[in-house]
Enzyme design. Structure first.
Site, PDB file in Angstrom:
ATOM      1  N   ASP A   1       0.861  -1.180   0.000  1.00 46.95           N
ATOM      2  CA  ASP A   1       0.000   0.000   0.000  1.00 46.95           C
ATOM      3  C   ASP A   1       0.901   1.235   0.000  1.00 46.95           C
ATOM      4  O   ASP A   1       1.977   1.242   0.638  1.00 46.95           O
ATOM      5  CB  ASP A   1      -0.916   0.027   1.225  1.00 46.95           C
ATOM      6  CG  ASP A   1      -1.893   1.191   1.175  1.00 46.95           C
ATOM      7  OD1 ASP A   1      -2.948   1.040   0.522  1.00 46.95           O
ATOM      8  OD2 ASP A   1      -1.599   2.248   1.768  1.00 46.95           O
TER       9      ASP A   1
ATOM     10  N   GLU B   1       1.019   5.669   0.241  1.00 47.25           N
ATOM     11  CA  GLU B   1       0.387   6.966   0.467  1.00 47.25           C
ATOM     12  C   GLU B   1       1.091   7.954  -0.452  1.00 47.25           C
ATOM     13  O   GLU B   1       2.320   7.900  -0.623  1.00 47.25           O
ATOM     14  CB  GLU B   1       0.500   7.401   1.926  1.00 47.25           C
ATOM     15  CG  GLU B   1      -0.161   6.447   2.915  1.00 47.25           C
ATOM     16  CD  GLU B   1      -1.645   6.232   2.644  1.00 47.25           C
ATOM     17  OE1 GLU B   1      -2.304   7.168   2.149  1.00 47.25           O
ATOM     18  OE2 GLU B   1      -2.150   5.119   2.907  1.00 47.25           O
TER      19      GLU B   1
ATOM     20  N   HIS C   1      -5.479   5.043   6.346  1.00 46.67           N
ATOM     21  CA  HIS C   1      -4.742   5.828   5.351  1.00 46.67           C
ATOM     22  C   HIS C   1      -3.276   5.998   5.726  1.00 46.67           C
ATOM     23  O   HIS C   1      -2.650   6.986   5.339  1.00 46.67           O
ATOM     24  CB  HIS C   1      -5.396   7.195   5.127  1.00 46.67           C
ATOM     25  CG  HIS C   1      -6.753   7.102   4.487  1.00 46.67           C
ATOM     26  ND1 HIS C   1      -6.947   6.703   3.189  1.00 46.67           N
ATOM     27  CD2 HIS C   1      -7.986   7.336   5.004  1.00 46.67           C
ATOM     28  CE1 HIS C   1      -8.245   6.717   2.915  1.00 46.67           C
ATOM     29  NE2 HIS C   1      -8.898   7.092   4.001  1.00 46.67           N
TER      30      HIS C   1
ATOM     31  N   ASP D   1      -2.818  -0.018   6.345  1.00 44.66           N
ATOM     32  CA  ASP D   1      -3.699  -0.418   5.248  1.00 44.66           C
ATOM     33  C   ASP D   1      -3.242  -1.723   4.612  1.00 44.66           C
ATOM     34  O   ASP D   1      -4.062  -2.548   4.198  1.00 44.66           O
ATOM     35  CB  ASP D   1      -3.749   0.686   4.196  1.00 44.66           C
ATOM     36  CG  ASP D   1      -4.569   1.890   4.655  1.00 44.66           C
ATOM     37  OD1 ASP D   1      -4.962   1.912   5.839  1.00 44.66           O
ATOM     38  OD2 ASP D   1      -4.802   2.804   3.840  1.00 44.66           O
TER      39      ASP D   1
END
Length: 567
Positions: free
Chosen positions: A24, A26, A166, A171
């Site tokens: 994942d 960001e 987030h 995540d």
């Protein structure tokens, strides 16, 4: 799966033995191509339900993080000021994920960012297989179970041990729980391998999945497969480089082809015929379909229902459209894509040459009344006895040359006619003539290509194969033998043995004397393969032919400028 994902070509890789890297990211925005950067990496490596390792780091994006992103993720400019850059982190992540199947929720987003920066940093992107938990969830879960397939919704539905917030690692951990929960939903349905997960869809009926055992006995080898019903009648014939893999797919993924699901429900047995090579399998498939005409095959069922254009051999030759090639010394071109194309080609010839269009067989000295075409000057009128034999023979020679040698004269005539129509702004009529000529040229080229091979008594050709060399014996355009020459084996004696067991093929007549047009064209495509070597014999294309005229007309949108160029 989305376009960014890899494929799952092999069968038999149990989920419990597969290592997954759940990742994942960001970011500062939604598109790497538009300048968005990565601010955090999070990844979890798992196998058989056990966590093997985790990867987490903040990244300095070298730009200010937008305020709304900080509100969403909690990642501030101060937090990333001393963090490493993507150039330092990406190689480490790729090493961490080496040999894994990548997993992400909405994989095109995360994988898209990783591929973008790999390209930007000139780092080779490994050929990862990719699984998207969002796509998988949409296939497994109904609207009654979850209102949407967001990660937060799925994590709550499956009581994930980590709540997505987030932040990349959290995540990724939540996605691991979702992945395992989805696998648990698939287990009772018999979906236990990577390939089956990648092709899973809820549209496949349970009773269809339960028939998966019909394919279990088939080997992972190239060949032909036949679906048979309760009466052992053949329902469908297909070919594959991997019999077991291909046939099992009929029971694990939705078939979009008309009536194929119906065929699977009727099937009671699958017969496999192992072939030495993929080419042999293709040829066997064509022969079986042509012989048995299975109800669920659409292609190749009626090799005898083809349209050919024939120039007869008689005192006053004429043109006709026929379904069958006879041993009558006539000239044939085709097969055409359909009767309409053959009729268009016939019209182009009749309009360009003054050969008779009537159908009766005429005696050398005929005394019939002249037809309207003769009165209009479109026919040399052999029917009423006024035609000169030599003049008519010369006209027939022009037609024969256009059909069997070089169609340049016809191309010039039709092109001039098209330009006249275009100048008169009759563009639709010009397009009709273009299509007629294109259909004729395609048939000429097709016939010439067929004759190049069917006129060759024997040739032996080879292309590289992982185990050595793939060898085929072709006689008069028919596949007579196939085999794999193992590495380290002297070819001469091996080829002699293959030739001794090859099918005896007798020379015949016409453009396809010993096989169907489709079989011979399949062999021609193989002979055009890169790296092919002639072992014995040879074949070649004629210098004079129709191919050089076809290109300007092949595309229906060819410009008038192109059509005005010299032929």
């Amino acid at each position: 799966m989305h376009a960014v994902q890899g494929s799952f070509d092999e069968l038999g890789r149990p989920l419990s033995d597969t290592t997954f890297c759940v990742v994942d990211l960001e970011t500062t925005g939604g598109s790497a191509a538009k300048g968005s950067k990565i601010t955090e990496f999070g990844a979890v490596k798992v196998r058989g339900g056990e966590v093997l390792g985790e990867f987490q780091t903040l990244l300095n994006p070298d730009e200010a993080i937008p305020a709304f992103i900080t509100v969403l993720t909690g990642i501030t400019n101060q937090m990333v000021i001393d963090a490493p850059r993507i150039a330092e982190v990406l190689p480490s992540f790729l090493e961490f994920a080496r040999g894994c199947v990548l997993v992400a929720h909405n994989a095109p987003f995360d994988i898209g960012f990783l591929k973008h920066f790999s390209l930007e940093l000139d780092i080779v992107w490994p050929s990862f297989e990719v699984l998207d938990t969002a796509v998988l969830a949409r296939r497994i879960l109904s609207r009654e179970e979850v209102p949407n397939c967001k990660l937060s919704t799925l994590a709550a539905r499956f009581c994930a041990t980590t709540t997505p917030n987030h932040r990349a690692l959290s995540d990724a951990r939540a996605t691991v729980d979702v992945l395992h929960a989805l696998f648990e939903r698939l287990g009772p349905l018999g979906v236990t391998t990577l390939e089956e997960v990648s092709t899973y869809t809820s549209k496949v009926k349970p009773e269809q999945r339960r028939k998966r055992h019909l394919a279990e006995h088939l080997p992972e080898a190239p060949g032909v497969y036949l679906f048979r019903d309760a009466n052992d009648a053949i329902l469908y014939v297909g070919t594959s480089r991997n019999l077991r893999s291909r046939t099992r797919s009929y029971f694990t993924k939705a078939e979009t082809r008309t009536r194929m699901g119906e065929m699977v429900m009727l099937a009671q047995r699958i017969e496999g015929i192992v072939c030495a090579t993929a080419l042999e399998a293709q040829v066997r498939e064509l022969r079986l379909i042509g012989r048995h005409r299975p109800p669920y095959n659409r292609r190749s069922r009626f090799p005898d229902r083809l349209s050919w254009l024939k120039l007869t051999r008689e005192p006053w030759p004429r043109l006709s459209i026929v379904r069958k090639i006879l041993d009558d010394d006539a000239d044939y071109i085709g097969p055409f894509r359909g009767r309409a194309a053959a009729e268009g080609a016939l019209t182009a010839l009749h309009d360009s040459f003054r050969i008779r269009q009537c159908t009766p067989r005429l005696a050398a000295k005929s005394r019939r009344p002249a037809c309207a075409l003769a009165e209009m000057g479109h026919c040399l009128s052999p029917c009423d006895g006024s035609a000169d034999i030599a003049e008519y023979a010369a006209e027939v020679s022009r037609v024969r040359r256009a059909m069997t040698a070089d169609p340049e004269e016809l191309v010039i005539i039709v092109r001039a006619h098209m330009l006249d129509l275009a100048r008169a702004e009759r563009f639709e009529d010009a397009a009709i003539w273009r299509d007629r000529l294109t259909g004729f040229l395609r048939a000429v080229v097709r016939t010439q290509r067929l004759r190049e091979l069917t006129g060759t008594a024997e040739l032996v050709a080879a292309i590289p194969h992982p185990a050595g060399w793939e060898i085929h014996v072709i006689r008069f355009g028919r596949l007579a033998a196939a085999g794999i020459l193992p590495r380290g084996v002297h070819p001469s004696g091996w080829v002699d043995a293959l030739l001794a067991t090859a099918e005896t093929v007798q020379p015949g007549f016409g453009p396809i004397p010993a096989a169907t047009a489709e079989e011979t064209e399949t062999l021609i495509r193989w002979l055009d393969s890169p790296g092919l070597r002639m072992v014995r014999g040879s074949w070649h294309a004629s210098l004079e032919g129709g191919a050089r005229h076809l290109t300007p007309f092949e595309d229906a949108s060819a410009s008038w400028h192109e059509l005005q160029q010299p032929g």
